[in-house]
Scaffold this active site. Sequence first.
Site, PDB file in Angstrom:
ATOM      1  N   ARG A  50     -85.851  60.171 -53.344  1.00 14.49           N
ATOM      2  CA  ARG A  50     -85.227  61.368 -52.770  1.00 14.49           C
ATOM      3  C   ARG A  50     -83.728  61.423 -53.064  1.00 14.49           C
ATOM      4  NH1 ARG A  50     -82.962  62.138 -47.848  1.00 14.49           N
ATOM      5  NH2 ARG A  50     -84.086  60.429 -46.873  1.00 14.49           N
ATOM      6  N   ASP A 176     -75.753  80.993 -64.458  1.00 16.57           N
ATOM      7  CA  ASP A 176     -77.173  80.717 -64.675  1.00 16.57           C
ATOM      8  C   ASP A 176     -77.466  80.990 -66.143  1.00 16.57           C
ATOM      9  OD1 ASP A 176     -79.948  80.943 -64.996  1.00 16.57           O
ATOM     10  OD2 ASP A 176     -80.264  81.574 -62.929  1.00 16.57           O
ATOM     11  N   LYS A 201     -88.422  76.996 -66.989  1.00 10.84           N
ATOM     12  CA  LYS A 201     -88.540  77.880 -68.156  1.00 10.84           C
ATOM     13  C   LYS A 201     -88.380  77.080 -69.444  1.00 10.84           C
ATOM     14  CE  LYS A 201     -88.251  80.884 -64.709  1.00 10.84           C
ATOM     15  NZ  LYS A 201     -89.388  81.156 -63.872  1.00 10.84           N
TER      16      LYS A 201
HETATM   17  C1  LIG Z   1     -82.767  83.509 -64.493  1.00 11.88           C
HETATM   18  C2  LIG Z   1     -83.541  82.789 -63.426  1.00 11.88           C
HETATM   19  N1  LIG Z   1     -82.887  81.941 -62.614  1.00 11.88           N
HETATM   20  C3  LIG Z   1     -83.533  81.266 -61.640  1.00 11.88           C
HETATM   21  C4  LIG Z   1     -84.887  81.426 -61.435  1.00 11.88           C
HETATM   22  C5  LIG Z   1     -85.583  80.645 -60.346  1.00 11.88           C
HETATM   23  O1  LIG Z   1     -86.245  79.572 -60.925  1.00 11.88           O
HETATM   24  P1  LIG Z   1     -87.500  78.798 -60.262  1.00 11.88           P
HETATM   25  O2  LIG Z   1     -88.668  79.719 -60.286  1.00 11.88           O
HETATM   26  O3  LIG Z   1     -87.641  77.581 -61.127  1.00 11.88           O
HETATM   27  O4  LIG Z   1     -87.097  78.437 -58.868  1.00 11.88           O
HETATM   28  C6  LIG Z   1     -85.615  82.288 -62.268  1.00 11.88           C
HETATM   29  C7  LIG Z   1     -87.072  82.462 -62.057  1.00 11.88           C
HETATM   30  O5  LIG Z   1     -87.719  83.321 -62.622  1.00 11.88           O
HETATM   31  C8  LIG Z   1     -84.916  82.997 -63.286  1.00 11.88           C
HETATM   32  O6  LIG Z   1     -85.561  83.857 -64.101  1.00 11.88           O
END
Ligand SMILES: Cc1ncc(COP(=O)(O)O)c(C=O)c1O
Length: 385
Positions: A50, A176, A201
């Site tokens: 953890r 992001d 992804k």
């Molecule tokens: C650009 C982006 N950031 C964050 C996320 C969240 O990711 P997770 O589904 O792994 O929690 C997504 C999910 O589709 C996303 O498309």
Amino acid sequence: MPRRAAGPSTLAIHGDAAARAVHDPVAPPIVQSSTFISAPGSADEVLYTRYGNNPNQQRVAERLARLEGAEAAIFVASGMGATALAHLAVLNPGDHLLSSEWIYGGTRRLFTEEFRRFGIEVSFADPDRRREWRSKLRKTTRAIFVETPTNPLMRVLDLDWLGVLAEGEGIALLVDSTFATPINFRPLAHGADIVIHSATKYLNGHSDVIAGAVAGAATVVEEVRERMKLWGQALDPHAAWLIERGLKTLAVRMERHNRTGLAVATWLEAQPKVRRVHYPGLPSHPDHALAARLLDGGGGMVGLELAGGARAAERCLRALRLVAHAPSLGGVESLVSEPRFTSHAALSPEERAAAGIPDGFLRLSLGLEDADDLMDDLARGLAAA
Ligand SMILES: Cc1ncc(COP(=O)(O)O)c(C=O)c1O
């Protein structure tokens, strides 16, 4: 011989190749243990999964740090977990966060529903209006958050400009970078302080893991680690092992995603039933020049508007045999989804239309299948539309 930095494929496959020893396994073991033996009477670091110090968690974090050009990185249990913890590492109650309007729907809900519960103020700015960013800054603004390229219009933000703004104000810039991956874009080299990924992804790339990651300065990553321990967001060792395996092919996968993305987007743009294609590699995209300057590839995500609207989109989806109708993206298999039912379900039809995402908009995540087969399948869909 002059020392040259290793390329991304080599870094992703080997990390520090000099550190390996005779009889080391070529493929790492999965250390599926929650806890580790420690010496009685010793104040040495306690190993506990953890805490994020399991060998699989540490190996994969080190790989991502190298790829992003970051001092440190950490993987957590989901992309949402990564976004939440990265912000909690730099924001406190009473602080203000200025976010781009063009973000994933789940992230928007995290900001507007959860952060506000904790006394963190959030406001949103339109990335196309530079003046808005300046006018929405407050004395209490501690961070700026953006996503680039954006979901699902594939807009590319001028991070160099935002980096100068954030630095001038002494606030953190969080990015992001899920759609780009460090193969197509490295935000830290353009003024970002913290990079966030949904590792679900492209980083993992095989649609079989939920995970997230944060990369940046060691001090920030340590803050994220502390929050991760307390909010219970650690990644399972087996998932970490799968992501390390996925990362080894990230560079070749992205090369192929970039090639297929451009080929399919170009083909789609010439189809009579298509109203508009959103892909930064196309000259018709509003950020084409910016993408050419900042990105090393347009990626595998394509936004598609059909001339016949929502009904045509549904007929198209029903006719597809190869491209699967499912949310998420970035895997080896091609997927298609409708933002109105997934990432942008929280918005009204009018709000979506105003954001450039009319009902019937399709978001394609092009995988690694042969591009000709994908075009055949999409041609079948368009014929039915
Ligand atoms: C650009 C982006 N950031 C964050 C996320 C969240 O990711 P997770 O589904 O792994 O929690 C997504 C999910 O589709 C996303 O498309």
